[in-house]
Scaffold this motif. Structure first.
Motif, PDB file in Angstrom:
ATOM      1  N   THR A 191     -13.337   4.630  -2.325  1.00  0.00           N
ATOM      2  CA  THR A 191     -12.156   4.088  -3.006  1.00  0.00           C
ATOM      3  C   THR A 191     -12.404   3.744  -4.459  1.00  0.00           C
ATOM      4  OG1 THR A 191     -12.705   1.884  -2.164  1.00  0.00           O
ATOM      5  CG2 THR A 191     -11.145   3.198  -0.876  1.00  0.00           C
ATOM      6  N   ARG A 221      -4.697   2.753   1.500  1.00  0.00           N
ATOM      7  CA  ARG A 221      -3.927   3.230   0.348  1.00  0.00           C
ATOM      8  C   ARG A 221      -4.485   4.549  -0.172  1.00  0.00           C
ATOM      9  NH1 ARG A 221      -2.858   0.112  -5.434  1.00  0.00           N
ATOM     10  NH2 ARG A 221      -2.648   2.025  -6.664  1.00  0.00           N
ATOM     11  N   ARG A 222      -5.820   4.675  -0.265  1.00  0.00           N
ATOM     12  CA  ARG A 222      -6.375   5.923  -0.783  1.00  0.00           C
ATOM     13  C   ARG A 222      -6.102   7.081   0.164  1.00  0.00           C
ATOM     14  NH1 ARG A 222      -9.804   6.706  -4.726  1.00  0.00           N
ATOM     15  NH2 ARG A 222      -8.224   5.366  -5.687  1.00  0.00           N
ATOM     16  N   ASP A 245       0.831  -1.208   0.000  1.00  0.00           N
ATOM     17  CA  ASP A 245       0.000   0.000   0.000  1.00  0.00           C
ATOM     18  C   ASP A 245       0.860   1.251   0.000  1.00  0.00           C
ATOM     19  OD1 ASP A 245      -2.502  -1.095  -0.191  1.00  0.00           O
ATOM     20  OD2 ASP A 245      -3.004  -0.909   1.937  1.00  0.00           O
ATOM     21  N   GLU A 279      -2.516   8.023  -0.375  1.00  0.00           N
ATOM     22  CA  GLU A 279      -2.336   8.713  -1.655  1.00  0.00           C
ATOM     23  C   GLU A 279      -2.674  10.190  -1.536  1.00  0.00           C
ATOM     24  OE1 GLU A 279      -3.523   4.985  -4.667  1.00  0.00           O
ATOM     25  OE2 GLU A 279      -4.958   6.577  -4.212  1.00  0.00           O
ATOM     26  N   ALA A 338       0.955   3.896  -2.974  1.00  0.00           N
ATOM     27  CA  ALA A 338       0.463   5.224  -2.601  1.00  0.00           C
ATOM     28  C   ALA A 338       1.498   6.303  -2.900  1.00  0.00           C
ATOM     29  CB  ALA A 338       0.086   5.242  -1.124  1.00  0.00           C
ATOM     30  N   GLU A 364       1.428   7.106  -6.616  1.00  0.00           N
ATOM     31  CA  GLU A 364       0.260   7.906  -6.962  1.00  0.00           C
ATOM     32  C   GLU A 364       0.361   9.318  -6.373  1.00  0.00           C
ATOM     33  OE1 GLU A 364      -3.691   8.769  -8.453  1.00  0.00           O
ATOM     34  OE2 GLU A 364      -1.945   7.590  -9.029  1.00  0.00           O
TER      35      GLU A 364
END
Length: 297
Positions: free
Chosen positions: A274, A116-117, A10, A120, A14, A17
């Motif tokens: 997500t 992860r989001r 992750d 990011e 991340a 991104e």
């Protein structure tokens, strides 16, 4: 895949991104808090000091550097030598708490986990701010290390690996903008004193609520068994679809409570899923907490 391996995957994804998102912003400065700050940085303080923009002319005084004299203006003035004062610039700084609890590793219908989001978006915003000279840090229960310049996202990601899953409880020692990224599946009273104390100091802030689409509306039916990833008891349901209305109402009520706390603090709630593009939430973050720098970073 072990929890540690999933965490590293992750973080790596991340960071990649976050770099892409940060590159889409030519430069940004955080909106300054209401109280003045003595740190050097990029925010106008409406008083003389170290900076780049012209502030005012004033008579030359003992101790002023000869290079500060405006010789052209002085030659036209009857007041003698005049000095060009520059406007003092201050730094607001960003302090972020990215929820590291086990529930954030959840992924069902979304293409990425909630963790992860959240990483990011928080790391992208921190990287963009740091590239523009803003100090950034992770909120913790102890002193936070402030980072600036390119590569800040990678350094913060390293600190995230050891960040406690307890929301911050102490007010910040200095001026900062606050970003809290979580699914907010915890008791809000844990964070309310911190948030209101920050608001009392005039600090801007955002709650970034990240959820998997399966959490925003119950899609289960029939007999199911639900496991609490944070160690709670298993829940066996004979007819999960019968609870849909109650679940949906409880989810909305929880989100409304987060929004109400944000409103009391003068902050903003940004809710994202997500399965939605990261760019949309990133644009909201920059629109609410930052202003573009003239000329880029």
């Amino acid at each position: 895949m072990s929890a540690e391996t999933e965490l590293e995957a992750d973080i790596a994804a991340a960071l990649q991104e976050a770099e892409r998102l940060a590159a889409s912003v030519p430069g940004l400065a955080l909106k300054p808090p209401r109280p003045s700050s003595e740190r050097a940085g990029v925010h106008r303080a409406r008083r003389a000091g170290a900076g780049y923009d012209f502030w005012q002319h004033r008579p030359y005084a003992a101790g002023d550097a000869p290079t500060s004299i405006d010789w052209r203006r002085s030659a036209k003035s009857d007041a003698g030598l005049l000095v060009r004062d520059r406007e003092r610039e201050t730094a607001a700084g960003l302090a972020a708490w990215i929820d590291p609890s086990a529930s954030m590793a959840y992924r069902d219908r979304g293409p990425v986990s909630k963790r992860r989001r959240a990483l990011e978006l928080a790391l992208a915003f921190a990287e963009a701010a740091a590239r523009s000279g803003e100090p950034v840090s992770l909120l913790a229960n102890g002193p936070a290390r402030r980072i600036s310049g390119r590569g800040a996202a990678a350094e913060l990601a390293g600190e995230f690996r050891t960040q406690k899953d307890t929301p911050p409880a102490r007010p910040l020692p200095g001026a900062a903008t606050v970003l809290i990224a979580s699914d907010f599946f915890f008791d809000r009273t844990q964070i309310e004193p911190f948030v209101l104390a920050c608001a009392e100091r005039g600090l801007a802030g955002v709650f970034l609520a990240v959820n998997d689409p399966s959490e925003t509306a119950l899609g289960l039916s029939g007999r199911v068994e639900i496991e609490d990833v944070e160690g709670g008891p298993r829940l066996k349901l004979e007819a999960a679809n019968a609870l849909k209305s109650a679940y949906d109402a409880a989810f909305e009520e929880n989100l409304k409570g987060v929004a109400d706390l944000a409103a009391r603090a003068g902050w903003r709630l940004i809710a994202t899923r997500t399965d939605e593009p990261a760019e949309a939430a990133f644009r909201e973050l920059t629109a609410h907490l930052a202003a573009p720098l003239r000329g880029g970073a």
